[in-house]
Design an enzyme around this catalytic site. Structure first.
Site, PDB file in Angstrom:
ATOM      1  N   ASP A 286      32.774  24.613  42.124  1.00  0.00           N
ATOM      2  CA  ASP A 286      33.194  25.863  41.263  1.00  0.00           C
ATOM      3  C   ASP A 286      34.955  25.095  41.529  1.00  0.00           C
ATOM      4  OD1 ASP A 286      31.628  27.019  40.168  1.00  0.00           O
ATOM      5  OD2 ASP A 286      31.892  28.837  41.197  1.00  0.00           O
ATOM      6  N   ASP A 444      26.752  33.617  31.340  1.00  0.00           N
ATOM      7  CA  ASP A 444      27.399  34.478  31.941  1.00  0.00           C
ATOM      8  C   ASP A 444      27.377  36.031  31.951  1.00  0.00           C
ATOM      9  OD1 ASP A 444      28.391  32.060  33.812  1.00  0.00           O
ATOM     10  OD2 ASP A 444      30.378  32.078  32.567  1.00  0.00           O
TER      11      ASP A 444
END
Length: 597
Positions: A286, A444
């Site tokens: 990330d 998600d």
């Protein structure tokens, strides 16, 4: 943003223009090198199979880059082996080449059209018929055959008998074929000999099948549902369906053997135990800017990436390029970059992330995926950019796949509402040009518990662990904008829709499990991996090696991804792979030694 090169411009123009009447070559029949149909009076070409001279002469590789996909990695691999590159600008450059590499990526019809319109198809045929040193990669192999069923039938170069067809997914086979698989070599394999019984990386939806007519060409096969052609060879002419530039040291060994056919210093990979498609272990990074403006790798707990301190600073776990290189050396099967800053107002202004891709691809020779900001947008001056243009820039910078999140949710909602494929969504645009294997959709969801499964119109599951009030059921609500906004669509419904819209792979996260280290959400992963015919990557929640064997043993996930446990050195990639191997789960192992051949 770099200006698009000539080849890229030509390819995108051909790929996005109205489709031409199939077969493409019917408009210019002199480009079809050979016709092996039953009614043909033409005979097979006779190749003079001669021994190639070691090194061929100069230190230059001629590269046929027709503008599609990630060719940067091929360039970097060639340069890492000590060669300079000359790009093909005209048919004469092909005919004058001492050694030619054709790294084909994208759709068969668009590639054939570019080659035909630029006069390169005929030059390629002449070059190959003269038994000149040639290496085709992926689509560079498929184009050698008579035709392809992809958006067709579409005629190919016609050098090898056979039709390139789609994998048959009717019996549960996941298509695209993505991942590290084993080769079965023939006595004709030559440049593949050093990697016998080792895994190499494939990513494709179409393949050619071995037959009596092409058996003299076949140098290796691979099993995925059926045995398909993994490589061909005749004299100095080679082509491979897999990607050597993405197959780690095993793939670099193949390139080295092609470029140095008489070399005595090439890397030899010890005989391995590869027998089938391996489960993949993926390292995720990330990436975002911290408060000082530096690009760093971070990791959130349920998507919160800031430290629980007075300063509340962004959690800094290292530099992206350095960590990617470390994970490559540790044996990661893929590296995934998720740009959580996103440059949402101007994705192509994300120069730091593009640089990360470029630098990483110089030393990391496994697949790279990047997500964040892949969508249509209009800049401050009013200029419109399509998601295809945005993705093309990421591909040119070193990405092999792009990951689409929020934009995929909006497109799926509209598709479910209307039942119409407009062709304008980012998934449809990119998959039409580059193939659905280049499109990953990142989902998600968060768990919503229910006492009664009939309380919602979405697909529910009976959960393994009851909810806080004893609820036995749950549905998985999708979110956008990094988990900050809920949408009225379930993960099951989203997964089914994006598969139809062109996604080739699903990255399945879980907000509830993210950063908790208690294991993957098996209920969710089983639900989605059983619902679709494309590969599913399990993500969120890994805390120990046993969690990886658990998800592979209990679901149909093709890969498992982790971030924090690798960044914090709580669990190593090699530890995960050794555990999986011990549990009887096939994985790619990476024992490398340097020796003489």
């Amino acid at each position: 943003m770099e200006a698009a090169n000539f080849a890229t411009t030509q390819f995108l123009a051909a790929a996005t223009s109205p489709p031409l009447p199939p077969p493409l070559i019917s408009r210019s029949p002199h480009f079809l090198c050979h016709d092996f149909t039953k009614n043909s009076t033409k005979s097979k070409p006779t190749f003079s199979v001669r021994a190639s001279s070691g090194g061929y002469g100069s230190n230059v590789v001629t590269l046929l880059d027709y503008g599609a996909g990630n060719v940067r990695s091929v360039r970097n691999a060639i340069r890492s082996l000590g060669f300079d590159i000359k790009d093909v600008q005209s048919p004469k450059d092909i005919l004058d080449a001492e050694r030619l590499i054709f790294p084909g990526v994208g759709a068969f019809a668009a590639a054939m059209d570019v080659l035909t319109q630029k006069g390169m198809a005929e030059a390629l045929c002449t070059y190959i018929e003269n038994d000149r040193p040639f290496l085709g990669i992926c689509l560079g192999l498929q184009l050698l055959f008579e035709s392809s069923e992809e958006n067709g039938p579409v005629n190919g170069l016609g050098l090898i008998p056979g039709v390139v067809g789609r994998f048959d997914s009717s019996k549960g086979l996941r298509v695209p074929h993505i991942g590290w698989n084993a080769l079965q070599l023939t006595s004709n394999s030559e440049i593949l000999n050093p990697i016998r019984n080792n895994h190499v990386y494939f990513v494709h939806s179409y393949r050619a099948m071995p037959s009596d007519d092409n058996k003299d060409w076949v140098s290796s096969t691979c099993n995925y549902g059926d045995n398909f052609i993994a490589s061909v060879r005749r004299g100095n002419v080679h082509a491979v369906q897999f990607h050597p530039e993405k197959s780690g040291d095993a793939g670099l060994s193949v390139l080295r053997r092609f470029l140095y056919p008489k070399s005595f210093t090439t890397k030899v990979i010890p005989a391995g135990k590869a027998s089938k498609l391996a489960k993949r272990v993926i390292a995720c990074l990330d990436v975002r800017t911290n408060d000082k403006g530096d690009l760093v790798v971070t990791k959130g707990d349920q998507y919160d990436v800031r430290e629980d301190t007075k300063e509340h600073e962004v959690r800094n776990l290292g530099k992206p390029v350095d960590l990617a290189g470390k994970y490559y050396n540790d044996g990661a099967d893929e590296i995934s970059f998720l740009n959580i800053t996103g440059f949402r107002d101007f994705p192509l202004g994300d120069l730091p992330m593009l640089q990360v891709l470029r630098y990483t691809s110089e030393k990391v020779f496994v697949p790279l995926t990047v997500g964040g900001g892949i969508r249509d947008f209009t800049d401050a001056s009013g200029r419109y950019y399509s998601s295809l243009e945005v993705a093309s820039e990421y591909f040119r910078s070193g990405a092999d796949k792009v990951s689409i999140g929020s934009d995929a949710v909006y497109a799926a909602e509209e598709y479910i509402r209307s039942g119409v494929k407009t062709g304008k969504s980012s998934m449809e645009q990119i998959s039409r040009v580059y193939g659905n294997q280049a499109v990953v959709v990142s989902i998600d969801p968060r768990r919503v518990y229910l006492k009664n499964p009939d309380d919602v119109d979405f697909k529910t599951v009976k959960v393994s662990n009851p909810g806080p009030d004893g609820e036995e059921y749950a549905w998985y609500q999708c979110t956008v904008n990094g988990g900050r906004e809920n949408r009225e669509i379930g993960a099951y419904e989203l997964a089914k829709a994006v598969e139809e819209l062109g996604a080739g792979e699903i990255l399945l996260n879980c907000i509830d499990c993210d950063g908790q280290g208690k294991g993957f959400d098996i209920d969710l992963i089983r639900l989605i991996s059983d619902a679709v015919n494309i590969p599913v990557i399990a993500s969120s929640g890994a805390g120990k090696v046993e969690h990886f064997s658990e998800v592979f043993n209990q679901t149909n996930a093709s890969a498992a991804l982790a971030a924090g446990i690798f960044h914090r050195k709580e669990v190593g990639i090699q530890s995960v792979k050794k555990h999986l191997s011990k549990e009887g789960i096939e994985v790619r192992l990476t024992p490398f030694v340097r020796t003489r051949v």
